[in-house]
Design an enzyme around this catalytic site. Structure first.
Site, PDB file in Angstrom:
ATOM      1  N   TRP A 102      32.743  29.138  31.447  1.00 45.27           N
ATOM      2  CA  TRP A 102      33.865  28.564  30.708  1.00 45.27           C
ATOM      3  C   TRP A 102      34.873  29.631  30.319  1.00 45.27           C
ATOM      4  O   TRP A 102      36.088  29.386  30.325  1.00 45.27           O
ATOM      5  CB  TRP A 102      33.369  27.785  29.493  1.00 45.27           C
ATOM      6  N   ASP A 172      37.098  28.786  21.829  1.00 46.82           N
ATOM      7  CA  ASP A 172      36.699  27.489  22.381  1.00 46.82           C
ATOM      8  C   ASP A 172      35.351  27.166  21.745  1.00 46.82           C
ATOM      9  O   ASP A 172      34.347  27.814  22.031  1.00 46.82           O
ATOM     10  CB  ASP A 172      36.577  27.595  23.898  1.00 46.82           C
ATOM     11  N   LYS A 196      30.622  16.551  22.861  1.00 51.06           N
ATOM     12  CA  LYS A 196      29.332  17.207  22.682  1.00 51.06           C
ATOM     13  C   LYS A 196      28.788  16.972  21.273  1.00 51.06           C
ATOM     14  O   LYS A 196      27.736  16.381  21.091  1.00 51.06           O
ATOM     15  CB  LYS A 196      29.450  18.685  23.009  1.00 51.06           C
TER      16      LYS A 196
END
Length: 360
Positions: A102, A172, A196
């Site tokens: 990511w 993030d 999530k």
């Protein structure tokens, strides 16, 4: 109805209580005669839903008054572009820490809008550990320093957030927001997809210090200009209203459970149970350095990979689903976000022990 234990990395499990409330309100939200999905985002009904959700999130994270909360669309992948569009603000480059898949996506996207300085990388370790803060090569003139607090694919997590001096720290936090205490005041900006720990896919949260509003690049679409979004209360364009509503229900649930501190306690217990089982035997491979193991996404492998399919099939037969690791790294991955009860982790551990006894 039989519900499984869903270990998916996202879209992930939601609290059953939240799902039941949403089901009960599906056709008629609190006597309005409307489903939330049918409401005008500017109508008084939805405006009350939106305001309550933001208020609850501010309370849960103790968000300071000089920070704005934006409810946007596009997921964290879109924010990888939207962020530099808004936060470069005349600077030549931004600093990025590369800790896995990511992080790589984030810095690759940022290169489209300005210079990127990779201040540290975990590539040499095979992304099994977070680079030592003392080795970071920070640029004091950088627009911001970007980290991914939890690498969902690789299973790495910052045990604590780094000090980067006067340059705004940006993170993030898609996969660990609301899972542990977080001092928002240490960051210039936080962002994350909801799917999530917050709600269904479609919603993206941005928490931004007010002094960083304004000065977006000319190429920035108006709907993605943080100042425009903030000035319009996240209503410049039609927001993902139903996802926003579900997020509000999750925030209510979190508060009723005891807030972020209680979630951290539960998550510590779940991670300790699962990692304890993994560490008790050489039957399982644990690639991530112990001090950087994620408490949200536990990655592991079988010593004999030819047993993978048998393990996954047996797990599914026992109501333990979505345990297959990401295609980039293979193996197994158990995502144990806030909504995963310890009973689910115990059921997984029981199956792991049974499987090892019969195949070890």
């Amino acid at each position: 109805m039989t519900r499984v234990f869903n270990f998916s990395p996202g879209p992930a499990a939601l609290p059953e209580e939240v799902l039941r409330t949403a089901a009960a309100e599906m056709l008629d939200w609190q006597g309005s005669g409307l489903s939330v999905m049918e409401m005008s985002h500017r109508g008084k009904e939805f405006m009350s839903i939106a305001a309550e959700a933001e208020s609850l999130l501010r309370e849960l994270l103790a968000v300071p008054a000089n920070y704005r909360i934006l409810f946007m669309q596009g997921g964290a992948l879109a924010e990888n572009a939207i962020l530099p569009m808004n936060l470069l603000r005349g600077r030549a480059s931004a600093d990025y820490v590369d800790t896995g898949e990511w992080s790589k996506k984030s810095l690759a996207e940022a290169r489209r809008y300005g210079g990127v300085n990779i201040v540290a990388s975990g590539q040499d370790s095979g992304y099994t550990r977070i680079p030592d803060r003392a080795d970071w090569r920070l640029d004091p003139q950088a627009a911001y320093v970007h980290i991914c607090s939890n690498e969902t694919i690789g299973g790495l997590q910052y045990p604590e957030y780094p000090d980067v001096g006067d340059v705004p720290l940006v993170a993030d936090v898609s996969s660990d927001i609301l899972s542990r205490p977080l001092d928002v005041s240490r960051f210039g900006a936080l962002y994350g997809g909801a799917q999530k720990n917050i709600g269904p896919s479609g919603l993206t949260l941005v928490i931004l210090r007010e002094d960083l509003l304004g000065g977006a690049l000319p190429c920035t679409p108006t709907a993605f200009d943080y100042k425009v979004v903030a000035d319009n209360g996240s209503m410049y364009n039609t927001p993902p209203t139903y996802s926003w509503y579900i997020a509000g229900l999750v925030f209510k649930w979190l508060k009723a459970q005891g807030g972020v501190a209680e979630m951290a306690r539960r998550n510590d217990a779940k991670a300790a149970l699962l990692y304890g089982t993994l560490d008790a035997s050489d039957f399982w491979l644990k690639p991530v350095a112990r001090e950087h193991r994620s408490k949200m996404n536990v990655v592991f492998r079988l010593q004999d990979e030819s047993l993978d399919e048998a393990f996954l099939a047996g797990a599914k037969a026992r109501g333990l689903v979505q345990l297959k690791g990401h295609r980039v790294v293979g193996g197994m991955r158990a995502s144990i976000y806030n909504a995963m009860p310890i009973e689910g982790v115990q059921a997984l551990v029981d199956w792991m022990r049974e499987f090892e006894r019969s195949h070890g």
